[in-house]
Design an enzyme around this catalytic site. Sequence first.
Site, PDB file in Angstrom:
ATOM      1  N   HIS A 141      50.869  52.633  70.209  1.00 46.87           N
ATOM      2  CA  HIS A 141      51.535  52.115  71.599  1.00 46.87           C
ATOM      3  C   HIS A 141      51.784  50.680  71.159  1.00 46.87           C
ATOM      4  CE1 HIS A 141      51.543  51.694  76.251  1.00 46.87           C
ATOM      5  NE2 HIS A 141      52.435  50.908  75.872  1.00 46.87           N
ATOM      6  N   HIS A 179      54.662  47.406  71.104  1.00 49.73           N
ATOM      7  CA  HIS A 179      55.892  46.989  71.523  1.00 49.73           C
ATOM      8  C   HIS A 179      56.299  45.846  70.364  1.00 49.73           C
ATOM      9  CE1 HIS A 179      55.807  47.571  76.269  1.00 49.73           C
ATOM     10  NE2 HIS A 179      54.615  47.940  75.928  1.00 49.73           N
ATOM     11  N   HIS A 187      54.986  56.400  80.435  1.00 51.73           N
ATOM     12  CA  HIS A 187      54.305  55.762  81.516  1.00 51.73           C
ATOM     13  C   HIS A 187      54.886  56.058  82.767  1.00 51.73           C
ATOM     14  CE1 HIS A 187      53.589  50.996  82.538  1.00 51.73           C
ATOM     15  NE2 HIS A 187      54.060  51.591  83.658  1.00 51.73           N
ATOM     16  N   HIS A 233      48.039  54.600  78.678  1.00 46.72           N
ATOM     17  CA  HIS A 233      47.126  53.973  79.522  1.00 46.72           C
ATOM     18  C   HIS A 233      46.819  54.919  80.670  1.00 46.72           C
ATOM     19  CE1 HIS A 233      51.082  52.730  80.876  1.00 46.72           C
ATOM     20  NE2 HIS A 233      51.070  51.819  79.922  1.00 46.72           N
ATOM     21  N   HIS A 269      55.710  42.270  83.460  1.00 43.58           N
ATOM     22  CA  HIS A 269      56.691  43.294  83.921  1.00 43.58           C
ATOM     23  C   HIS A 269      57.573  42.699  84.809  1.00 43.58           C
ATOM     24  CE1 HIS A 269      55.068  46.984  82.415  1.00 43.58           C
ATOM     25  NE2 HIS A 269      54.116  46.662  82.432  1.00 43.58           N
ATOM     26  N   ASP A 276      49.114  48.460  72.910  1.00 40.43           N
ATOM     27  CA  ASP A 276      50.042  48.100  74.060  1.00 40.43           C
ATOM     28  C   ASP A 276      50.500  46.324  73.931  1.00 40.43           C
ATOM     29  OD1 ASP A 276      51.928  48.102  76.179  1.00 40.43           O
ATOM     30  OD2 ASP A 276      50.262  48.448  77.885  1.00 40.43           O
TER      31      ASP A 276
END
Length: 567
Positions: free
Chosen positions: A133, A135, A245, A271, A319, A359
């Site tokens: 996971h 990014h 997600h 998650h 976010h 993440d």
Amino acid sequence: MKISRQAYADMYGPTVGDRVRLGDTELWIEVEEDHTHYGDEVKFGGGKVIRDGMGQSQRCDDAVMDTVITNALILDWWGIVKADVGIQKGRIAAIGKAGNPDTQPDVTIVIGPGTEIIAGEGKILTAGGIDPHIHFICPQQVEEALMSGVTTMLGGGTGPATGTNATTCTPGPWHIGKMLQAVDSLPMNIGFLGKGNASLPEALELQIKAGVIGLKLHEDWGTTPASIDNCLTVADQYDIQVAIHTDTLNESGFVEDTLAAFKGRCIHTFHTEGAGGGHAPDIITACSKDYVLPSSTNPTRPYTVNTVDEHLDMLMVCHHLDPNIPEDVAFADSRIRRETIAAEDILHDMGVISMISSDSQAMGRVGEVICRTWQTAHKMKVQRGLLPEDQERGADNFRAKRYIAKYTINPAITHGIAHDVGSVEVGKLADLVLWSPAFFGVKPACILKGGMIAAAPMGDPNASIPTPQPVHYRPMFGAFGKAASATRLTFVSQAALDAKIGEELGLDSPLSACKGVREVRKRHMKLNDACPHLTVDPQTYEVHADGELLTCEPATELPLAQLYHLF
């Protein structure tokens, strides 16, 4: 001749029946088997065994190893075993007894004049970690992850773009091609996820043929039942994994609607507790399904007194939320629940949640997958005691195997790359990590990438010996030049391999296609395949597994933390 058990351990490392503490945790592992022969062990050094005509043979044929790791204690999902490990052409060639077959009995790993030695005495050997996971926000993540013991990164992104800051997607053929070229010489196996949010197949097919290993559905791009169904349909056609997600706000449906859209097809749920995102408050119930392959991200690992406060701030940034907008604040509050985070600890200990990931830089820390996994295992040992499987032995062997599987073999199986990476087994890429037991899980002693040392703690380069301060982690020769490309893999789809994208993009790294993905089910997750019936109370957020309340206290202190770090 006899020597004491302590003297033997000091010289050759622990043997059968000896116990080793993992860092400063309350976890102890016991050696189950020893493939070295008492009295015929091989060891390098002045006056030691691996010398010409003694432990080193005259052979120079194909049986001779390029590298041998001597007397290492292997910790893997399949066992806790003392052995020598032979490496040939960048892959694990043998696990057993090393030496000179002309002078020693039962040698299965031949040492010759062309063999390098890495001393594994007193050290623990594990497979390189797999973080599924990622990014890809900045390339510096690779070095950070590598120095922690991670050797494979799967995810998506194009750099610090707003989309990448929030979602693990490398969208479209142009970005995919450029990212494949960008990582071509980084000392890390890498596979990219394309954007899976589309209700028609053509855009997804283009990305698969362009070189992704899978597709990612993210709520910020609109994870609707239609996009889920379309994405999984395309994935079935091309034998790739889908990561998801889910819809925190329950705008396009509830968890039941999302599960219905899966239609029994396998999917990697990111998650799965929900603090990182997903149907509030009950996405965690997806862990009950055999076709759901659940993972956690490391900020909630383990549940501590600081977890909730930290998450609210992280969420607002990652976010693109505005603290001045009440709806954005409510969105953040709905995702962070003490009760489900506490239950997540126990679900890991029960083997219900199968994987742990980072993440990275998007509500997760890329260099802490391994240490937070073992912190979770420690917390559960302290709060829940020995697992039933460990009661007879009195050591934490089963628990250790369960937890190491979460960041090695299980993500490899989930994404169809277990033929190349994920465990210390013959035939796999020699992505290996050596640990001193006192520093296990937090500071590796040596990281091998494709059979070459790619990173290690190293002292002053101008010193007369390797150890004078300042000692810190530095890239080694395996991380430079053409060797970096030759000792890594780029994971792609079979369709991309058939399209010869390596030649089209001028890539130097070997490409490897994922395979056998769509048949994977929870039962294939090593030591983490439990599927209890889970419920979440919509008012209190309490989690029950087969009717039993899952709750635990937050940790106030943890091992593998400040004792090992200045800052």
